[in-house]
Write an enzyme that holds these catalytic residues in place. Structure first.
Site: not given
Length: 446
Positions: A67, A69, A146
């Site tokens: 996907d 983002d 992260d």
């Protein structure tokens, strides 16, 4: 070999590394048309617009992203004003979802870095981030992510790649590193990062930096603070990525699996007749093979594999106590299910098919009369049969039983009648039908 001496980088105000279009391989031709529409329309509306995270990482590695983002300085409400096909979601992280038919492009506003603990948009409890809707700059956003390899940005304004955290170097080294100077603090902020570390290490074939790896052994108990529905979703990502066997082994290595599915871990910790239990490993290897062959794998079947060992052991115990096979199986399923719901919530739409796969296993032993014909008409027959094949492959079901059912499906109606006509007259007694089936020590008939 990756450099194993690197440590997590701290929050920094160093200027980013900006790689111009001529010096990287990321091409708009490999970005979905929907993602490009979002990027260009945000730019035309006067906002910053960047492809970010896994999409950038995978494209730079020559992989096909799952996907795409987008990160922007537009607030969620401003994104909704730009796109009529937009919905705002989330409480913990406010996000905009822009819909293009079946494709959703997720748009996130740049997150802030240093925040006021009293700010209504930012809430921390016991070191864990509960709410995080404080907005900031692209640099702050990058350093709030992260792992370094997930903090890379593709700028639609000039087609450059922007790296604030050393992610490009880690991509080249095959290294997974947390951003920030204290890995334990980052894991405590969101314990799911421990599962993400395992998932990315398996998916990318990367090593986990030692400083980021050590807390994985020390902090698995923090997973108990995560909502069970969120843990279920994370487990799906771990085990449906085509590397489930590797993920399973890593989770057990770090002690994480025992805090996710303790009943399964307890069952696997014991050997039978001096042989280790191999069903879960074989089942996950089969899952990986199906995913690589672009064949469907349902969460129901996956969790039937992951939870089968405790169900099978309890089933066998109840059989030994004299219960009928069908009753013993239903009781075993209920007991194991009750112990699992408080840890990882399997939704009913998957939990019910999972129970049916298990409950049909004793019925494969019934090969006389009309019962095999009726079993074949059950909506869950094919999944249960595939499950039986896995059990036979692992040595805990009789291979001859699996072979019989394979042959039974392959013959015509007359052939099926011949295969089932012999034993029927000898098994009419109600008492004989309720008698526990003959099973071997590995649970044949379970």
């Amino acid at each position: 070999m990756p450099d194993q001496d690197q440590t997590p980088i701290p929050f920094s105000s160093n200027p980013p590394l900006i790689v111009p279009r001529s010096e990287h391989q990321l091409s708009r031709a490999n970005i979905s048309a929907s993602a490009l529409k979002v990027l260009y329309r945000l730019k035309q509306a006067g906002f910053q617009a960047h492809l970010v995270g896994g999409g950038v990482r995978d494209l730079l590695l020559g992989r096909e992203p799952k996907d795409f983002d987008v990160a922007t300085d537009a607030r969620p409400e401003e994104v909704r004003q730009v796109f009529r096909n937009c919905r705002l979601i989330g409480r913990r992280f406010r996000l905009a979802h822009v819909h293009f038919g079946g494709e959703i492009i997720e748009v996130a506003t740049f997150r802030g870095g240093q925040v006021d603990e009293d700010d209504d948009g930012h809430l921390i409890e016991n070191g864990r981030i509960i709410r995080d809707n404080v907005y900031g700059t692209i640099e702050e956003d990058a350093l709030r992510r992260d792992f370094t390899v997930n903090a890379l940005y593709y700028n639609i304004a000039d087609f450059s790649v922007i790296d604030y955290a050393g992610g490009l170097e880690d991509l080249r080294a095959g290294r997974l590193r947390l951003i920030g100077g204290d890995p334990e603090r980052r894991y405590r902020e969101d314990p799911v990062r421990m599962l993400r570390a395992v998932r990315f290490a398996c998916k990318l074939g990367f090593s986990i930096d030692p400083a980021c790896e050590q807390p994985l052994f020390d902090l698995p108990h923090l997973l108990g603070d995560i909502p069970v529905a969120r843990l279920f979703e994370e487990l799906l990502k771990l085990f449906l990525a085509g590397t489930s066997l590797d993920a399973f082994e890593k989770l057990r290595h770090y002690g994480l699996f025992a805090h996710l599915l303790p009943a399964t871990e307890a069952a696997l910790a014991r050997e039978e007749q001096a042989f280790p239990l191999t069903f879960v490993a074989r089942g996950l290897a089969n899952t990986d093979r199906r995913i690589q062959e672009v064949k469907p794998v349902t969460p129901a079947f996956l969790f039937a594999i992951l939870l089968w060992e405790p169900v099978r052991k309890r089933f066998q115990t109840l059989l030994d106590k004299g219960l009928a096979a069908s009753e013993a199986m239903l009781l075993a399923i209920d007991e194991v299910g009750a112990g699992t719901r408080s840890l990882v919530a399997v939704p009913k739409r998957f939990g019910l098919p999972m129970r049916e796969i298990w409950s049909l296993q004793p019925r494969f032993e019934q090969r006389d009369g009309k019962r095999p014909h009726r079993l074949m008409t059950h909506p869950r027959f094919r999944a249960a049969y595939d499950f039986l094949l896995l059990r036979a492959e692992a040595g805990e079901a009789d291979p001859a039983l699996a072979d019989w059912w394979t042959r039974f499906q392959g013959v015509d109606e007359d052939g099926r009648t011949q295969m089932t006509s012999g034993p029927s007259k000898r098994r009419r007694s109600r008492r004989r039908r309720r008698k526990a089936p003959t099973v071997d020590a590995a649970g044949d008939g379970a």
